[in-house]
Design a protein around this motif. Structure first.
Motif, PDB file in Angstrom:
ATOM      1  N   ASN A  66      16.531  40.996 -35.276  1.00 55.74           N
ATOM      2  CA  ASN A  66      15.979  39.741 -34.770  1.00 55.74           C
ATOM      3  C   ASN A  66      14.612  39.891 -34.136  1.00 55.74           C
ATOM      4  O   ASN A  66      13.768  38.989 -34.250  1.00 55.74           O
ATOM      5  CB  ASN A  66      16.947  39.105 -33.774  1.00 55.74           C
ATOM      6  N   ILE A  67      14.372  41.006 -33.463  1.00 54.03           N
ATOM      7  CA  ILE A  67      13.068  41.129 -32.827  1.00 54.03           C
ATOM      8  C   ILE A  67      11.986  41.401 -33.875  1.00 54.03           C
ATOM      9  O   ILE A  67      10.820  41.037 -33.693  1.00 54.03           O
ATOM     10  CB  ILE A  67      13.072  42.192 -31.713  1.00 54.03           C
ATOM     11  N   ARG A  68      12.368  41.988 -35.000  1.00 55.78           N
ATOM     12  CA  ARG A  68      11.387  42.117 -36.080  1.00 55.78           C
ATOM     13  C   ARG A  68      11.085  40.746 -36.687  1.00 55.78           C
ATOM     14  O   ARG A  68       9.962  40.491 -37.122  1.00 55.78           O
ATOM     15  CB  ARG A  68      11.893  43.102 -37.143  1.00 55.78           C
ATOM     16  N   LYS A  69      12.076  39.866 -36.693  1.00 54.21           N
ATOM     17  CA  LYS A  69      11.820  38.501 -37.163  1.00 54.21           C
ATOM     18  C   LYS A  69      10.867  37.764 -36.221  1.00 54.21           C
ATOM     19  O   LYS A  69      10.158  36.848 -36.639  1.00 54.21           O
ATOM     20  CB  LYS A  69      13.139  37.734 -37.274  1.00 54.21           C
ATOM     21  N   LEU A  70      10.832  38.187 -34.946  1.00 53.73           N
ATOM     22  CA  LEU A  70       9.881  37.592 -34.000  1.00 53.73           C
ATOM     23  C   LEU A  70       8.474  38.151 -34.181  1.00 53.73           C
ATOM     24  O   LEU A  70       7.531  37.672 -33.546  1.00 53.73           O
ATOM     25  CB  LEU A  70      10.335  37.853 -32.559  1.00 53.73           C
ATOM     26  N   GLY A  71       8.336  39.175 -35.007  1.00 51.94           N
ATOM     27  CA  GLY A  71       7.006  39.696 -35.287  1.00 51.94           C
ATOM     28  C   GLY A  71       6.751  41.122 -34.897  1.00 51.94           C
ATOM     29  O   GLY A  71       5.658  41.643 -35.095  1.00 51.94           O
ATOM     30  N   LEU A  72       7.743  41.804 -34.323  1.00 52.81           N
ATOM     31  CA  LEU A  72       7.526  43.185 -33.918  1.00 52.81           C
ATOM     32  C   LEU A  72       7.282  44.073 -35.129  1.00 52.81           C
ATOM     33  O   LEU A  72       7.989  43.981 -36.134  1.00 52.81           O
ATOM     34  CB  LEU A  72       8.730  43.713 -33.130  1.00 52.81           C
ATOM     35  N   ARG A  73       6.280  44.924 -35.007  1.00 52.78           N
ATOM     36  CA  ARG A  73       5.982  45.915 -36.029  1.00 52.78           C
ATOM     37  C   ARG A  73       5.961  47.300 -35.387  1.00 52.78           C
ATOM     38  O   ARG A  73       5.858  47.428 -34.181  1.00 52.78           O
ATOM     39  CB  ARG A  73       4.643  45.604 -36.714  1.00 52.78           C
ATOM     40  N   LYS A  74       6.036  48.295 -36.207  1.00 48.48           N
ATOM     41  CA  LYS A  74       6.167  49.665 -35.719  1.00 48.48           C
ATOM     42  C   LYS A  74       5.105  49.979 -34.665  1.00 48.48           C
ATOM     43  O   LYS A  74       3.914  49.748 -34.881  1.00 48.48           O
ATOM     44  CB  LYS A  74       6.058  50.643 -36.884  1.00 48.48           C
ATOM     45  N   GLY A  75       5.553  50.495 -33.537  1.00 54.19           N
ATOM     46  CA  GLY A  75       4.646  50.866 -32.456  1.00 54.19           C
ATOM     47  C   GLY A  75       4.433  49.792 -31.411  1.00 54.19           C
ATOM     48  O   GLY A  75       3.837  50.070 -30.358  1.00 54.19           O
ATOM     49  N   ASP A  76       4.884  48.552 -31.669  1.00 53.10           N
ATOM     50  CA  ASP A  76       4.741  47.479 -30.673  1.00 53.10           C
ATOM     51  C   ASP A  76       5.639  47.762 -29.481  1.00 53.10           C
ATOM     52  O   ASP A  76       6.711  48.349 -29.611  1.00 53.10           O
ATOM     53  CB  ASP A  76       5.108  46.124 -31.280  1.00 53.10           C
ATOM     54  N   ARG A  77       5.213  47.296 -28.302  1.00 50.86           N
ATOM     55  CA  ARG A  77       5.953  47.557 -27.070  1.00 50.86           C
ATOM     56  C   ARG A  77       6.860  46.387 -26.699  1.00 50.86           C
ATOM     57  O   ARG A  77       6.484  45.223 -26.823  1.00 50.86           O
ATOM     58  CB  ARG A  77       5.002  47.824 -25.902  1.00 50.86           C
ATOM     59  N   VAL A  78       8.051  46.740 -26.214  1.00 54.33           N
ATOM     60  CA  VAL A  78       9.014  45.772 -25.694  1.00 54.33           C
ATOM     61  C   VAL A  78       9.334  46.182 -24.258  1.00 54.33           C
ATOM     62  O   VAL A  78       9.787  47.304 -24.022  1.00 54.33           O
ATOM     63  CB  VAL A  78      10.313  45.754 -26.520  1.00 54.33           C
ATOM     64  N   ALA A  79       9.087  45.299 -23.312  1.00 55.03           N
ATOM     65  CA  ALA A  79       9.371  45.609 -21.910  1.00 55.03           C
ATOM     66  C   ALA A  79      10.839  45.305 -21.605  1.00 55.03           C
ATOM     67  O   ALA A  79      11.361  44.262 -22.015  1.00 55.03           O
ATOM     68  CB  ALA A  79       8.453  44.793 -20.991  1.00 55.03           C
ATOM     69  N   LEU A  80      11.487  46.201 -20.888  1.00 58.76           N
ATOM     70  CA  LEU A  80      12.864  45.993 -20.446  1.00 58.76           C
ATOM     71  C   LEU A  80      12.870  45.918 -18.924  1.00 58.76           C
ATOM     72  O   LEU A  80      12.458  46.868 -18.247  1.00 58.76           O
ATOM     73  CB  LEU A  80      13.780  47.127 -20.909  1.00 58.76           C
ATOM     74  N   MET A  81      13.319  44.778 -18.398  1.00 61.39           N
ATOM     75  CA  MET A  81      13.357  44.561 -16.951  1.00 61.39           C
ATOM     76  C   MET A  81      14.781  44.182 -16.567  1.00 61.39           C
ATOM     77  O   MET A  81      15.079  43.044 -16.212  1.00 61.39           O
ATOM     78  CB  MET A  81      12.360  43.474 -16.554  1.00 61.39           C
ATOM     79  N   LEU A  82      15.664  45.171 -16.681  1.00 65.17           N
ATOM     80  CA  LEU A  82      17.095  44.948 -16.500  1.00 65.17           C
ATOM     81  C   LEU A  82      17.697  46.060 -15.639  1.00 65.17           C
ATOM     82  O   LEU A  82      17.225  47.203 -15.671  1.00 65.17           O
ATOM     83  CB  LEU A  82      17.819  44.959 -17.849  1.00 65.17           C
ATOM     84  N   PRO A  83      18.771  45.755 -14.914  1.00 62.38           N
ATOM     85  CA  PRO A  83      19.532  46.813 -14.240  1.00 62.38           C
ATOM     86  C   PRO A  83      20.460  47.493 -15.241  1.00 62.38           C
ATOM     87  O   PRO A  83      20.460  47.151 -16.434  1.00 62.38           O
ATOM     88  CB  PRO A  83      20.318  46.035 -13.176  1.00 62.38           C
ATOM     89  N   ASN A  84      21.268  48.417 -14.779  1.00 58.81           N
ATOM     90  CA  ASN A  84      22.229  49.085 -15.657  1.00 58.81           C
ATOM     91  C   ASN A  84      23.322  48.102 -16.052  1.00 58.81           C
ATOM     92  O   ASN A  84      24.164  47.721 -15.243  1.00 58.81           O
ATOM     93  CB  ASN A  84      22.859  50.286 -14.945  1.00 58.81           C
ATOM     94  N   MET A  85      23.326  47.713 -17.306  1.00 56.01           N
ATOM     95  CA  MET A  85      24.296  46.772 -17.858  1.00 56.01           C
ATOM     96  C   MET A  85      24.297  46.953 -19.366  1.00 56.01           C
ATOM     97  O   MET A  85      23.348  47.532 -19.939  1.00 56.01           O
ATOM     98  CB  MET A  85      23.938  45.332 -17.474  1.00 56.01           C
ATOM     99  N   PRO A  86      25.341  46.510 -20.068  1.00 53.05           N
ATOM    100  CA  PRO A  86      25.387  46.703 -21.517  1.00 53.05           C
ATOM    101  C   PRO A  86      24.156  46.165 -22.239  1.00 53.05           C
ATOM    102  O   PRO A  86      23.682  46.776 -23.208  1.00 53.05           O
ATOM    103  CB  PRO A  86      26.657  45.956 -21.923  1.00 53.05           C
ATOM    104  N   ALA A  87      23.615  45.037 -21.779  1.00 52.27           N
ATOM    105  CA  ALA A  87      22.439  44.450 -22.432  1.00 52.27           C
ATOM    106  C   ALA A  87      21.259  45.412 -22.427  1.00 52.27           C
ATOM    107  O   ALA A  87      20.471  45.449 -23.381  1.00 52.27           O
ATOM    108  CB  ALA A  87      22.054  43.139 -21.753  1.00 52.27           C
ATOM    109  N   TYR A  88      21.122  46.185 -21.357  1.00 55.80           N
ATOM    110  CA  TYR A  88      20.026  47.147 -21.307  1.00 55.80           C
ATOM    111  C   TYR A  88      20.170  48.169 -22.436  1.00 55.80           C
ATOM    112  O   TYR A  88      19.202  48.479 -23.136  1.00 55.80           O
ATOM    113  CB  TYR A  88      19.993  47.871 -19.961  1.00 55.80           C
ATOM    114  N   VAL A  89      21.371  48.703 -22.606  1.00 58.89           N
ATOM    115  CA  VAL A  89      21.594  49.734 -23.615  1.00 58.89           C
ATOM    116  C   VAL A  89      21.341  49.176 -25.016  1.00 58.89           C
ATOM    117  O   VAL A  89      20.730  49.830 -25.862  1.00 58.89           O
ATOM    118  CB  VAL A  89      23.021  50.305 -23.501  1.00 58.89           C
ATOM    119  N   VAL A  90      21.788  47.950 -25.255  1.00 57.37           N
ATOM    120  CA  VAL A  90      21.575  47.292 -26.556  1.00 57.37           C
ATOM    121  C   VAL A  90      20.085  47.128 -26.827  1.00 57.37           C
ATOM    122  O   VAL A  90      19.587  47.465 -27.919  1.00 57.37           O
ATOM    123  CB  VAL A  90      22.286  45.928 -26.593  1.00 57.37           C
ATOM    124  N   ALA A  91      19.342  46.609 -25.852  1.00 56.37           N
ATOM    125  CA  ALA A  91      17.912  46.374 -26.056  1.00 56.37           C
ATOM    126  C   ALA A  91      17.135  47.682 -26.172  1.00 56.37           C
ATOM    127  O   ALA A  91      16.159  47.776 -26.929  1.00 56.37           O
ATOM    128  CB  ALA A  91      17.363  45.524 -24.909  1.00 56.37           C
TER     129      ALA A  91
END
Length: 562
Positions: A66-91
């Protein structure tokens, strides 16, 4: 360096090899391998909700798709601003599966700090906690962000607890996130469910950039340490060699150290995944949550910081046998007090040893032998394939055992450099050796001891605070003429922040405290203030922080001390 220059090798446990094989692997391959070998085993335990490795990989692939459908291409950065939770591990793993780079973002950041990092890393997507959504949106217009993906603690809870969560939060008088329906936020799990047949769209190379781990480094100015897939997987393999008694597919790892902290990311998550361990996640360090998780899931491995071990030992509800399941703990982020180590080992029957690392090295470079000779007060021995030397801070010449100088490191876990900062990258290395900025010594058997920080970084319970950053905020206050910040001893956190202030006009401690809290994460805000007539300085006008620390330790008061 030959074996004679590596005296630590003779102190290794017999099961630990001096050098390892490093096959061409990537961080996402750790999850793929675990799902193939331990698909039905619980990967994550979160307040009663269990996710197995097969499901974790499926969700991570959905994120990648899904994030590639949003336009992400190899080398693009995704910021993660989450505590320790399953969603963090997935992202986290999903970003790698999409070919992206994770930009670790501290959930405690203020708007000012968040804006600085997002602008620097150029992230166009951020995955954040719903409680932080308003903060992210406030800086979004001044950053490259295009989309905000949100999730909440309740989203990762079992059905009954999810239904009860709002009531429980109200009862605790805790904040509840309310995002209006017309907001352009992407809700993580409904969004994942829209994924078409999950696939593995991108293949990474070991030398590809994987993580930007923001750190003050040696100057105190936040910058992104560039950690490659090879760096991170090498550190995992070194960890597996050091913890050679870890049982694949059987361990339960307590994930109390924040994953956005490089130590938590590597030791509590990537290493745990590599051996098919169950990760018990704790979203916030609270003694009650920590003790409850230990009782409920019976962890066998507990990577942490001294403050965490102390909080469990001193918890009023601590009972004999609570720690009996714990076999091994590696303590990082701050010096480990001897009394904490001894009491924890006595009550758990397991091993608690001190280690050392830094963001620029993925992060672990040293640890005491787990089942061998542990030398209290040292950071232990360099890990396999990690070369270390002590050099004279004036001449750069290597020093011998017992001599104090700067600790320098090289090895497969050492970063590529700093993101978009070639000059600072060059300054961080000395002919291929990473300069740690720490004064240390090595004994005849190869055990290293940190003597003093070469720079003035303050370590508050494992969180790094750089005096210059706090001072710059204080300087912004119109009533402050001069300010200097130092770390002072704190029985609980190890160190806490103290500010010495020369006033331009009348200002109170409470006013400065409110001013700082609006501009700094809570752990960076001074806990102590002292108003003085002048700051001690050298002949060239440099503030002598050492004298301020000595002044505090001697107990002398300044004019108008708060």
């Amino acid at each position: 360096m030959d074996r004679a220059e590596r005296p630590w090798l003779s102190s290794y446990e017999p099961e630990v090899p001096p050098t390892l094989d490093y096959p061409p692997e990537t961080v996402d391959s750790l999850l793929k391998s675990a799902a193939a070998r331990f698909g039905n085993r619980t990967a994550i335990s979160f307040f009663g909700r269990r996710t197995n490795y097969r499901e974790l990989l499926r969700r991570s692939l959905q994120f990648a798709h899904n994030i590639r459908k949003l336009g992400l291409r190899k080398g693009d950065r995704v910021a993660l601003m989450l505590p320790n939770m399953p969603a963090y591990v997935v992202a986290y793993y999903g970003t790698f599966l999409a070919g992206g780079v994770v930009a670790q973002t501290n959930p405690l950041y203020t708007e000012r700090e968040l804006e600085t990092q997002l602008a620097d890393c150029g992230a166009r997507w951020i995955v954040c906690l719903d409680l932080l959504y308003a903060r992210v949106c406030s800086v979004k217009p001044r950053t490259p962000l295009q989309a905000v993906i949100v999730t909440g603690i309740a989203d990762d809870l079992p059905a009954v607890k999810r239904w009860l969560y709002p009531w429980m939060q109200k009862r605790k008088k805790a904040p509840i996130a309310k995002i209006p329906p017309n907001e352009p936020a992407i809700r993580l799990y409904p969004w994942l469910d829209t994924a078409e047949a999950p696939d593995d769209p991108v293949h990474n190379a070991p030398d590809d950039l994987a993580v930007l781990q923001y750190t003050g480094g040696t100057t105190g100015r936040p910058k992104g340490a560039m950690l490659t897939h090879a760096n991170l997987t090498a550190n995992v393999r070194q960890c597996r060699a050091w913890l050679h008694r870890a049982r694949e597919g059987e361990e339960v790892a307590l994930g109390a150290v924040p994953f956005f902290h490089v130590y938590g990311m590597t030791v509590a998550m990537n290493f745990a995944v590599s051996i098919g361990a169950t990760m018990t996640l704790i979203p916030k360090f609270e003694p009650d949550l920590l003790l409850g998780a230990i009782r409920g899931t019976r962890p066998t491995m507990f990577p942490g910081a001294p403050t965490m071990y102390l909080s469990v030992l001193k918890h009023p509800k601590h009972r004999p046998g609570d720690l009996a399941s714990i076999r091994v703990c590696v303590s990082g982020s701050a010096p480990l007090p001897l009394d904490v180590q001894q009491e924890f080992e006595l009550k758990s029957g397991g091993k608690l040893v001190e280690g050392y690392g830094l963001s620029e090295a993925s992060p672990v470079t040293h640890a005491n032998p787990i089942w061998g000779e542990n030398r209290t007060g040292t950071i232990g021995l360099p890990w396999p394939d990690t070369d270390c030397r002590i050099v004279d801070t004036d001449t750069g010449e290597p020093l011998g055992p017992g001599q104090i100088g700067e600790l320098q490191i090289r090895g497969p876990q050492v970063m590529r450099g700093y993101w978009n900062r070639p000059e600072e990258t060059a300054a961080a290395f000395d002919d291929g050796w990473l300069r740690t900025g720490d004064l240390a010594s090595m004994d005849e058997q190869g055990y290293f001891r940190i003597v003093e920080r070469l720079k003035d970084m303050i370590n508050c319970g494992g969180f790094k605070v750089y005096p210059r950053e706090v001072e710059e905020v204080l300087f912004e206050h119109p009533a402050v003429r001069e300010a200097a910040v130092v770390g002072v001893p704190d029985g609980y956190r190890g160190e806490t922040v103290k500010a010495f202030v020369v006033r331009q006009s009348g200002v109170t401690e409470d006013e400065l405290n409110r001013f700082c809290r609006e501009r700094l994460a809570a752990y960076k805000v001074p806990r102590q203030y002292e108003f003085v007539d002048a700051l001690p300085k050298s002949a060239v006008g440099k503030v002598l922080r050492r004298l301020l620390k000595e002044r505090t330790e001697s107990g002398s008061d300044g004019e108008g001390k708060s």
